[in-house]
Design a protein around this motif. Structure first.
Motif, PDB file in Angstrom:
ATOM      1  N   UNK A  12     -38.812   1.469  16.174  1.00  0.00           N
ATOM      2  CA  UNK A  12     -39.193   0.894  14.802  1.00  0.00           C
ATOM      3  C   UNK A  12     -39.875   1.962  14.215  1.00  0.00           C
ATOM      4  N   UNK A  13     -41.304   1.851  14.892  1.00  0.00           N
ATOM      5  CA  UNK A  13     -43.018   1.594  14.118  1.00  0.00           C
ATOM      6  C   UNK A  13     -42.587   3.656  13.793  1.00  0.00           C
ATOM      7  N   UNK A  14     -42.584   3.825  14.905  1.00  0.00           N
ATOM      8  CA  UNK A  14     -42.649   5.305  14.591  1.00  0.00           C
ATOM      9  C   UNK A  14     -41.329   5.842  13.874  1.00  0.00           C
ATOM     10  N   UNK A  15     -40.099   5.380  13.915  1.00  0.00           N
ATOM     11  CA  UNK A  15     -39.149   6.095  12.241  1.00  0.00           C
ATOM     12  C   UNK A  15     -39.314   5.636  11.694  1.00  0.00           C
ATOM     13  N   UNK A  16     -40.659   4.355  11.046  1.00  0.00           N
ATOM     14  CA  UNK A  16     -41.073   3.854   9.414  1.00  0.00           C
ATOM     15  C   UNK A  16     -41.689   5.133   9.189  1.00  0.00           C
ATOM     16  N   UNK A  17     -42.906   5.463  10.337  1.00  0.00           N
ATOM     17  CA  UNK A  17     -44.268   6.377   9.657  1.00  0.00           C
ATOM     18  C   UNK A  17     -43.672   7.398   9.215  1.00  0.00           C
TER      19      UNK A  17
END
Length: 339
Positions: A240-245
């Protein structure tokens, strides 16, 4: 560099001339509501909380040995150790005891700095809810519960990025409405051992109180107080965090920065903006005095040099719906004593 002055636009005027499709929030946005959201360190707070509710000496030694002040990687490592011991039939309760001890210290630190749900009125939540829905995408580096609570007020109009069971799937992110992306995670998110992400089903006050639920295998997903490269390392370990960034790195329309200083600890966010090269940037500034305004303008002009295809525009933060003085919450004396 063009000459700078101490003049600031009003948000409504600037938005009409240079509309923004995306909003990037930082710590300053949360501090509008709750002053204890200052640039505190949860690790330092848990360290100083004392033997009853803070980190034990052995807990602190574990953080030191891993070279971090982040809770998420330490809790994740302990979970891995517990599972490994079970698979190898190693009879040791020490890792699980440390997990519970560190999680308890984290819970006390969070409750000491976070506003109780009861203090946020329906009118305050409605104001924030409406302000968020003016954008196609809202990015936040804050991990508090202000935005999740505001979205609860009227969920219509917000994109659903988690399925009915609360799981994030990068293949199912095409949902209509405003996307709210937590770049550093949040107290409403959990990281599973395989790096996947689950959103907790609790709402309201239980969303904060329920952080105390200890389920081995799931840890709170938020990245806080450490160097930018350490944050980026944690981000890369989360789907989730890598996709959001990556979504921030693709924002090519107008981008509004509110309460986001983009200092050295958030270098990865600055690099994402540089990669995106947005059409223009609208930056909120607190008008303390002329000298302060000039200093802030110079800082952002130098920090964002070459990062935008168009111009930088500065506006009075208090003229934005998220900067209104009436949003500020009083800090009860009993709560202030815990800080």
């Amino acid at each position: 560099m063009p000459s700078l002055d101490s003049q600031l636009a009003q948000w409504s005027d600037l938005d009409a001339r240079h509309p923004c499709t995306a909003l990037l929030l930082g710590n300053g946005a949360s501090r509008v509501l709750w002053k204890p959201f200052g640039y505190f360190s949860l690790y330092e707070h848990a360290q100083k909380a004392g033997r009853k509710s803070g980190l034990a000496i052995s807990d602190q030694a574990l953080f030191k040995s891993l070279g971090t002040e982040l809770f998420e990687p330490v809790l994740s490592m302990l979970n891995t150790t517990v599972r490994t011991n079970a698979a190898l039939a190693i009879n040791s309760t020490a890792p699980l005891n440390r997990y519970y001890s560190i999680k308890e210290a984290l819970i006390h630190a969070l409750r000491a700095v976070h506003p109780p749900h009861a203090l946020l009125s329906s009118a305050t939540m409605a104001t924030i809810n409406a302000a968020l829905r003016q954008y196609r995408s809202v990015y936040t580096s804050n991990y508090d519960l202000i935005l999740p609570w505001a979205m609860e007020q009227a969920p219509q109009g917000f994109a659903r990025l988690f399925d009915d069971e609360g799981f994030f799937d990068v293949r199912r992110t095409a949902s209509p409405g405003t996307r709210v992306l937590h770049l550093h995670g949040g107290l409403h998110l959990l990281k599973l051992p395989d790096g996947s992400t689950r959103q907790r089903s609790a709402i309201g006050a239980e969303l904060l109180e329920g952080v105390a639920v200890n389920i081995p295998g799931e840890v709170p997903l938020f990245v806080n107080e450490d160097r930018s490269e350490h944050k980026l390392r944690a981000i890369r370990q989360s789907d989730y965090l890598s996709w959001s960034l990556a979504q921030l790195a693709g924002e090519q329309g107008g981008l509004c920065l509110f309460g986001q200083h983009l200092d050295s600890s958030d270098e990865h966010l600055l690099l994402a903006i540089r990669q995106a090269r947005p059409k223009h940037l609208c930056i909120a500034i607190r008008p303390l005095n002329d000298a302060s305004i000039l200093n802030q303008k110079q800082y952002f002009t130098e920090r964002l040099a070459g990062a935008v295809d168009g111009a930088l525009h500065f506006f009075d933060a208090s003229s934005h719906p998220l900067g209104a003085a009436e949003l500020a919450l009083p800090v009860p004396l009993t709560h202030a004593r815990r800080l």
